[in-house]
Design a protein around this motif. Structure first.
Motif, mmCIF file in Angstrom:
data_model
loop_
_atom_site.group_PDB
_atom_site.id
_atom_site.type_symbol
_atom_site.label_atom_id
_atom_site.label_comp_id
_atom_site.label_asym_id
_atom_site.label_seq_id
_atom_site.Cartn_x
_atom_site.Cartn_y
_atom_site.Cartn_z
ATOM 1 N N LEU A 1 0.831 -1.203 0.000
ATOM 2 C CA LEU A 1 0.000 0.000 0.000
ATOM 3 C C LEU A 1 0.865 1.252 0.000
ATOM 4 N N TYR A 2 1.931 1.232 0.787
ATOM 5 C CA TYR A 2 2.856 2.373 0.830
ATOM 6 C C TYR A 2 3.474 2.613 -0.546
ATOM 7 N N GLN A 3 3.919 1.549 -1.201
ATOM 8 C CA GLN A 3 4.536 1.692 -2.521
ATOM 9 C C GLN A 3 3.535 2.233 -3.542
ATOM 10 N N PHE A 4 2.281 1.780 -3.450
ATOM 11 C CA PHE A 4 1.237 2.269 -4.353
ATOM 12 C C PHE A 4 1.013 3.765 -4.175
ATOM 13 N N LEU A 5 0.861 4.212 -2.911
ATOM 14 C CA LEU A 5 0.634 5.630 -2.638
ATOM 15 C C LEU A 5 1.838 6.472 -3.041
ATOM 16 N N LYS A 6 3.042 5.944 -2.828
ATOM 17 C CA LYS A 6 4.250 6.676 -3.200
ATOM 18 C C LYS A 6 4.339 6.865 -4.704
ATOM 19 N N GLN A 7 4.024 5.811 -5.468
ATOM 20 C CA GLN A 7 4.046 5.924 -6.931
ATOM 21 C C GLN A 7 2.962 6.877 -7.426
ATOM 22 N N TYR A 8 1.792 6.830 -6.792
ATOM 23 C CA TYR A 8 0.715 7.751 -7.175
ATOM 24 C C TYR A 8 1.130 9.194 -6.928
ATOM 25 N N GLN A 9 1.718 9.454 -5.763
ATOM 26 C CA GLN A 9 2.146 10.811 -5.426
ATOM 27 C C GLN A 9 3.163 11.328 -6.442
ATOM 28 N N HIS A 10 4.105 10.481 -6.831
ATOM 29 C CA HIS A 10 5.123 10.882 -7.803
ATOM 30 C C HIS A 10 4.485 11.157 -9.168
ATOM 31 N N ALA A 11 3.566 10.294 -9.601
ATOM 32 C CA ALA A 11 2.917 10.460 -10.902
ATOM 33 C C ALA A 11 1.993 11.657 -10.923
ATOM 34 N N ASN A 12 1.479 12.067 -9.756
ATOM 35 C CA ASN A 12 0.528 13.171 -9.672
ATOM 36 C C ASN A 12 1.191 14.460 -9.209
ATOM 37 N N ARG A 13 2.454 14.641 -9.612
ATOM 38 C CA ARG A 13 3.207 15.873 -9.329
ATOM 39 C C ARG A 13 3.319 16.152 -7.832
ATOM 40 N N GLY A 14 3.469 15.110 -7.049
ATOM 41 C CA GLY A 14 3.682 15.287 -5.625
ATOM 42 C C GLY A 14 2.435 15.482 -4.802
ATOM 43 N N ASP A 15 1.255 15.488 -5.431
ATOM 44 C CA ASP A 15 0.002 15.753 -4.710
ATOM 45 C C ASP A 15 -0.680 14.433 -4.385
ATOM 46 N N LEU A 16 -0.614 14.005 -3.128
ATOM 47 C CA LEU A 16 -1.251 12.769 -2.700
ATOM 48 C C LEU A 16 -2.712 12.980 -2.326
ATOM 49 N N ASP A 17 -3.071 14.206 -1.945
ATOM 50 C CA ASP A 17 -4.414 14.475 -1.439
ATOM 51 C C ASP A 17 -5.518 14.153 -2.444
ATOM 52 N N MET A 18 -5.208 14.263 -3.747
ATOM 53 C CA MET A 18 -6.258 14.081 -4.744
ATOM 54 C C MET A 18 -6.861 12.683 -4.705
ATOM 55 N N ILE A 19 -6.116 11.694 -4.231
ATOM 56 C CA ILE A 19 -6.656 10.333 -4.187
ATOM 57 C C ILE A 19 -7.774 10.222 -3.151
ATOM 58 N N TYR A 20 -7.787 11.153 -2.167
ATOM 59 C CA TYR A 20 -8.812 11.147 -1.127
ATOM 60 C C TYR A 20 -9.882 12.217 -1.353
ATOM 61 N N GLU A 21 -9.796 12.963 -2.455
ATOM 62 C CA GLU A 21 -10.599 14.168 -2.613
ATOM 63 C C GLU A 21 -12.105 13.906 -2.528
ATOM 64 N N LYS A 22 -12.560 12.729 -2.962
ATOM 65 C CA LYS A 22 -13.992 12.459 -2.961
ATOM 66 C C LYS A 22 -14.471 11.841 -1.655
ATOM 67 N N ASN A 23 -13.560 11.627 -0.726
ATOM 68 C CA ASN A 23 -13.932 11.054 0.555
ATOM 69 C C ASN A 23 -14.453 12.168 1.477
#
Length: 280
Positions: free
Chosen positions: A222-244
């Motif tokens: 899970l950590y590796q998934f979130l880290k890769q997402y953050q890198h692909a999304n220009r450092g913004d991790l919050d967007m993955i939770y935006e609809k929560n």
């Protein structure tokens, strides 16, 4: 807007009216913070609930906005004060800026900044009263507004501010960052432009009729998934939770046990639900 809208083009267009007319450093910062916060929260710059404090004696608060929403089906209302610190271009110097300016706001709310402007002083009185009477549905959120997403070091500095604020002001205090990229992602989502990010995930998942993948995933995966997402999304991790809708509630809720298909009890943190993305 074109379906080929890139972040680079969006960023340039978004900043045009902020920098037009050779504004002073103070004015360009005011323009930036107003545009960023109003687009993020979908409010008008003329809203009566916005308080503009930026200037001498502002106590570290550029903009304050009080938002109230119904939080459950019984009509309970939750109130959130957003306190915005605008960090535009040269005014943002990385981790030092985040911690020093964040601590300034905490000191202001704690009553340690007596030399406030009349507007800021009235606001602080309201905020201190709010903290003393707040319920479990109420929050104060310090918002760092910047052009670029925060780096990992800057995210850690922001978390340090969160910890200090909760120690001094209580669990109602929260910290978030909002960037031009946040607005870009919001526009893309609103227009339905397909710019999804594909990140592999190593997990044991089962399809369901409700359009969800339900299963389990190891913490390292899970950590590796979130880290890769953050890198692909220009450092913004919050967007993955935006609809929560519970995104800002943090860790206040208790861990509950749920019953899986096997009839065994599983811990909530060991059970991951991921919305299935249909192929193009």
């Amino acid at each position: 807007m074109s379906e080929e809208l890139s972040f680079t083009d969006f960023r340039a267009q978004w900043l045009e009216d902020i920098e037009s007319g050779s504004p002073s450093t103070v004015e360009v910062g005011n323009r930036f913070s107003r545009k960023l916060i109003t687009q993020w929260l979908d409010i008008s710059e003329d809203s009566e609930d916005i308080i503009y404090c930026d200037g001498s004696g502002d106590g570290g608060i550029d903009i304050a906005f009080l938002q109230h929403d119904e939080v459950d089906g019984n009509g309970a209302i939750g109130y959130t004060w957003y306190l915005v610190q605008s960090k535009y271009n040269s005014s943002f110097q990385g981790t030092d800026t985040i911690f020093i300016e964040g601590r300034k706001v905490i000191d202001t709310l704690s009553g340690f900044h007596p030399n406030l402007s009349s507007i800021a002083a009235d606001l602080v009185d309201r905020l201190r009263t709010f903290l003393s009477r707040s319920s479990e549905h109420d929050r104060i959120v310090l918002v760092y507004g910047s052009i670029e997403p925060l780096s990992e070091d800057e995210e850690r500095a922001m978390n340090d501010v969160r910890i200090l604020g909760q120690q001094r002001l209580g669990s109602r205090f929260e910290v978030v960052s909002v960037t031009v990229n946040t607005i870009y992602e919001k526009v893309i989502d609103t227009l339905g432009i397909d710019q999804r990010i594909q990140i592999p995930i190593h997990a044991h998942l089962n399809d369901t009729e409700s359009g969800l993948l339900v299963g389990t995933i190891g913490l390292v995966d899970l950590y590796q998934f979130l880290k890769q997402y953050q890198h692909a999304n220009r450092g913004d991790l919050d967007m993955i939770y935006e609809k929560n809708v519970r995104r800002f509630l943090g860790g206040r809720g208790r861990i509950r046990f749920v019953k899986g298909q096997t009839g065994k009890k599983e811990r909530k943190e060991d059970r991951v639900r991921i919305r299935q993305i249909s192929p193009k």
